[in-house]
Design an enzyme around this catalytic site. Structure first.
Site, mmCIF file in Angstrom:
data_model
loop_
_atom_site.group_PDB
_atom_site.id
_atom_site.type_symbol
_atom_site.label_atom_id
_atom_site.label_comp_id
_atom_site.label_asym_id
_atom_site.label_seq_id
_atom_site.Cartn_x
_atom_site.Cartn_y
_atom_site.Cartn_z
ATOM 1 N N HIS A 306 0.844 -1.194 0.000
ATOM 2 C CA HIS A 306 0.000 0.000 0.000
ATOM 3 C C HIS A 306 0.874 1.238 0.000
ATOM 4 O O HIS A 306 1.948 1.230 0.607
ATOM 5 C CB HIS A 306 -0.914 0.010 1.245
ATOM 6 N N ASP A 363 -7.924 -5.490 0.085
ATOM 7 C CA ASP A 363 -8.412 -6.323 -1.012
ATOM 8 C C ASP A 363 -8.001 -7.788 -0.909
ATOM 9 O O ASP A 363 -8.447 -8.612 -1.698
ATOM 10 C CB ASP A 363 -7.913 -5.768 -2.352
HETATM 11 N N1 CMC Z 1 4.191 -7.524 -4.666
HETATM 12 C C1 CMC Z 1 5.531 -7.500 -4.824
HETATM 13 N N2 CMC Z 1 6.281 -6.394 -4.679
HETATM 14 C C2 CMC Z 1 5.632 -5.249 -4.374
HETATM 15 C C3 CMC Z 1 4.245 -5.213 -4.180
HETATM 16 C C4 CMC Z 1 3.522 -6.399 -4.347
HETATM 17 N N3 CMC Z 1 2.189 -6.415 -4.191
HETATM 18 N N4 CMC Z 1 3.877 -3.943 -3.874
HETATM 19 C C5 CMC Z 1 5.000 -3.224 -3.865
HETATM 20 N N5 CMC Z 1 6.077 -4.005 -4.153
HETATM 21 C C6 CMC Z 1 7.463 -3.571 -4.203
HETATM 22 C C7 CMC Z 1 7.751 -2.803 -5.485
HETATM 23 O O1 CMC Z 1 8.240 -3.632 -6.527
HETATM 24 C C8 CMC Z 1 8.788 -1.812 -5.015
HETATM 25 O O2 CMC Z 1 10.046 -2.469 -4.982
HETATM 26 P P1 CMC Z 1 11.387 -1.620 -5.314
HETATM 27 O O3 CMC Z 1 11.479 -0.564 -4.267
HETATM 28 O O4 CMC Z 1 12.454 -2.651 -5.236
HETATM 29 O O5 CMC Z 1 11.194 -1.052 -6.692
HETATM 30 C C9 CMC Z 1 8.406 -1.511 -3.560
HETATM 31 O O6 CMC Z 1 7.678 -2.662 -3.132
HETATM 32 C C10 CMC Z 1 7.535 -0.275 -3.409
HETATM 33 O O7 CMC Z 1 6.440 -0.390 -4.295
HETATM 34 P P2 CMC Z 1 5.845 0.819 -5.163
HETATM 35 O O8 CMC Z 1 5.124 0.268 -6.333
HETATM 36 O O9 CMC Z 1 6.925 1.826 -5.414
HETATM 37 O O10 CMC Z 1 4.838 1.421 -4.102
HETATM 38 P P3 CMC Z 1 3.580 2.291 -4.417
HETATM 39 O O11 CMC Z 1 3.266 3.022 -3.183
HETATM 40 O O12 CMC Z 1 3.794 3.101 -5.657
HETATM 41 O O13 CMC Z 1 2.446 1.207 -4.791
HETATM 42 C C11 CMC Z 1 0.634 -0.289 -4.617
HETATM 43 C C12 CMC Z 1 1.461 0.801 -3.917
HETATM 44 C C13 CMC Z 1 -0.630 -0.578 -3.810
HETATM 45 C C14 CMC Z 1 0.195 0.227 -6.014
HETATM 46 C C15 CMC Z 1 1.506 -1.575 -4.754
HETATM 47 O O14 CMC Z 1 1.860 -2.043 -3.475
HETATM 48 C C16 CMC Z 1 0.792 -2.672 -5.551
HETATM 49 O O15 CMC Z 1 0.841 -2.653 -6.796
HETATM 50 N N6 CMC Z 1 0.108 -3.631 -4.863
HETATM 51 C C17 CMC Z 1 -0.662 -4.643 -5.528
HETATM 52 C C18 CMC Z 1 -2.003 -4.065 -5.953
HETATM 53 C C19 CMC Z 1 -2.928 -3.876 -4.774
HETATM 54 O O16 CMC Z 1 -3.115 -4.749 -3.955
HETATM 55 N N7 CMC Z 1 -3.589 -2.701 -4.756
HETATM 56 C C20 CMC Z 1 -4.616 -2.394 -3.740
HETATM 57 C C21 CMC Z 1 -4.222 -1.268 -2.828
HETATM 58 S S1 CMC Z 1 -5.320 -1.095 -1.416
HETATM 59 C C22 CMC Z 1 -6.884 -0.736 -2.063
HETATM 60 C C23 CMC Z 1 -6.929 0.456 -2.943
HETATM 61 O O17 CMC Z 1 -6.251 1.446 -2.714
HETATM 62 O O18 CMC Z 1 -7.727 0.444 -3.866
#
Ligand code: CMC
Length: 428
Positions: A306, A363
């Protein structure tokens, strides 16, 4: 006491910017004069360090895993309140007194029907249309049907539009479902609760009476509460941005629905259940965890991670308990729950997830409950949209009433070609 400031030193001189203090949470540097004084912008893709507004609705402490609506912890609301009461709270700022709640629930129930012409509108969609495609279209189209509540300068019209959106969303979502399976639409039945009414419109048929199962009703209501609002997330920011230009509320909420659809946001509940099904068995978990950690593989654990929570998402905790309870009550045994439990356990003990502070989010477990209740995966995000409408509407109202509100207009770091002269096609 002197106001706190932050000093900025540039080649052009020293500048001082006020620090704004909220009631709780980090201070915010007020950089509104930055460009005028320094001829510089800030660079913050994804707004990771930017407060786009002041808000008194929802507070999140991502490090501690705290979520408060108008000061009330989400777990207390999920366990002790109901969705109508939470909707009132988000919209009006305080918990309603008994009479206020009765009046509010009555008002919402009087707006549950859709203009009859909208049924024809549905028929323009393919039967296999994704419910979110239908939701975007139908909610946007509400502005073509309810002209008397699109004047955003009139507080009364804003209130009526807010009530209409909250009230009609279950009808719209249920009709999207009915359309996809070819069953007749059901009209709302206002002696039922908000959630009971939605369940009947979704799972009932005109040929038979429908009895609302109180266990499912309670679980569904809880899911609605858990999705009701979440501060300045992508879809809420979209609603605010659309609304900042003066667009009507129906158009703004349609924009929010479009943003919510994406798999990184509301679409994650659908993606999470699909992923758990694809994993299928606990013996495959290690392979998927390895893929999630592989930089060269785009696969991510859906329902994990998140932007704000760097701790267990407090909504996920309640959701997990609800999943266990619903499956037990309905006597459903779903192997996917075992996969989810084990995946959570493995991921939470893995260095990659520990270091990056990746925990299950709202989720991760919601899909298991919705599946047990009988919703197809395509409906999951539509249910999220239904519940989040309350938050969107509360945030939109707050923005419209905020004297500091301006049209949203970010700037950019331009990296394209500098000025050059046009060359006729014959000479290129
Ligand atoms: N699985 C594997 N690695 C992950 C995941 C994951 N679900 N989420 C983040 N990471 C890693 C990512 O690769 C990155 O690694 P690095 O620093 O080495 O590049 C690090 O963790 C930080 O991730 P980010 O993408 O820079 O973080 P963000 O804040 O931009 O993204 C997120 C947040 C929710 C989009 C992401 O965690 C994600 O894609 N999760 C899966 C989708 C998900 O479950 N979304 C629902 C969110 S809660 C409900 C809502 O808001 O609607």
């Amino acid at each position: 006491m002197t106001a706190k400031t932050v000093k900025l030193t540039t080649e052009g001189g020293d500048f001082s910017y006020p620090l704004m203090e909220g009631s709780v949470g980090p201070d915010v540097i007020d950089i509104r004069k930055l460009y005028g004084e320094t001829d510089k912008f800030t660079y913050d893709p994804g707004f990771t360090s930017t407060a786009s507004c002041q808000s008194a609705i929802t507070y999140i402490d991502g490090d501690q895993g705290i979520l408060l609506h108008r000061g009330y912890p989400i777990d207390q609301l999920a366990e002790q309140s109901n969705f109508m009461e939470v909707a009132y709270l988000l919209l009006h700022g305080d918990l309603p007194k008994k009479k206020e709640l009765e009046e509010f629930s009555y008002t919402i129930s009087r707006h549950t029907m859709l203009h009859e012409q909208l049924a024809t509108f549905y028929r323009g969609f393919r039967r296999d249309a994704h419910p979110m495609a239908i939701m975007c279209g139908v909610v946007g189209a509400l502005s073509a049907f309810y002209h008397d509540s699109t004047d955003i300068t009139d507080p009364q019209q804003r209130l009526i539009a807010s009530h209409r959106l909250i009230a009609k969303m279950p009808t719209i979502a249920a009709m999207a479902f009915k359309y996809s399976i070819g069953q007749p639409f059901l009209y709302p039945q206002n002696n039922l609760s908000y959630t009971g009414n939605f369940l009947r419109m979704t799972f009932g048929v005109p040929a038979e009476p429908y009895e609302v199962n109180p266990i499912i009703e309670k679980a569904m209501d809880r899911i609605f509460i858990l999705h009701a609002d979440h501060e300045q997330n992508a879809s809420t920011s979209t609603v605010r941005l659309a609304g900042s230009s003066g667009a009507n509320p129906f158009a703004c909420i349609a924009a929010g629905i479009a943003c919510l659809w994406g798999p990184a946001h509301g679409g994650a509940n659908e993606a999470a259940l699909n992923m758990l099904r694809e994993i299928g068995d606990v013996k495959h978990i290690k392979e998927y965890v390895a893929r999630a950690k592989d930089k060269n593989d785009p696969f991510r654990l859906m329902g994990f991670g998140h932007r704000v929570y760097k701790n267990y998402d407090p909504r996920a905790k309640v959701m997990q308990q609800t999943a266990e309870a619903v499956l037990k009550e309905l006597k459903v045994s779903d192997p996917v729950l075992d996969v989810a439990r084990e995946l959570e356990h493995i991921a939470l003990n893995d260095d990659y997830f520990i270091e990056k502070k990746l925990y299950p989010n709202v989720d991760f477990y919601s899909g298991i409950i919705l599946n047990a209740i009988g919703f197809p995966t395509e409906m999951f995000t539509a249910l999220f949209a239904l519940a989040r409408t309350v938050g969107w509407v509360a945030q939109w109202n707050e923005m419209i009433s905020d004297p500091e509100q301006k049209i949203g207009r970010p700037r950019q770091l331009y990296v394209g070609a500098t000025q050059r002269d046009y060359v006729a096609v014959s000479k290129r």
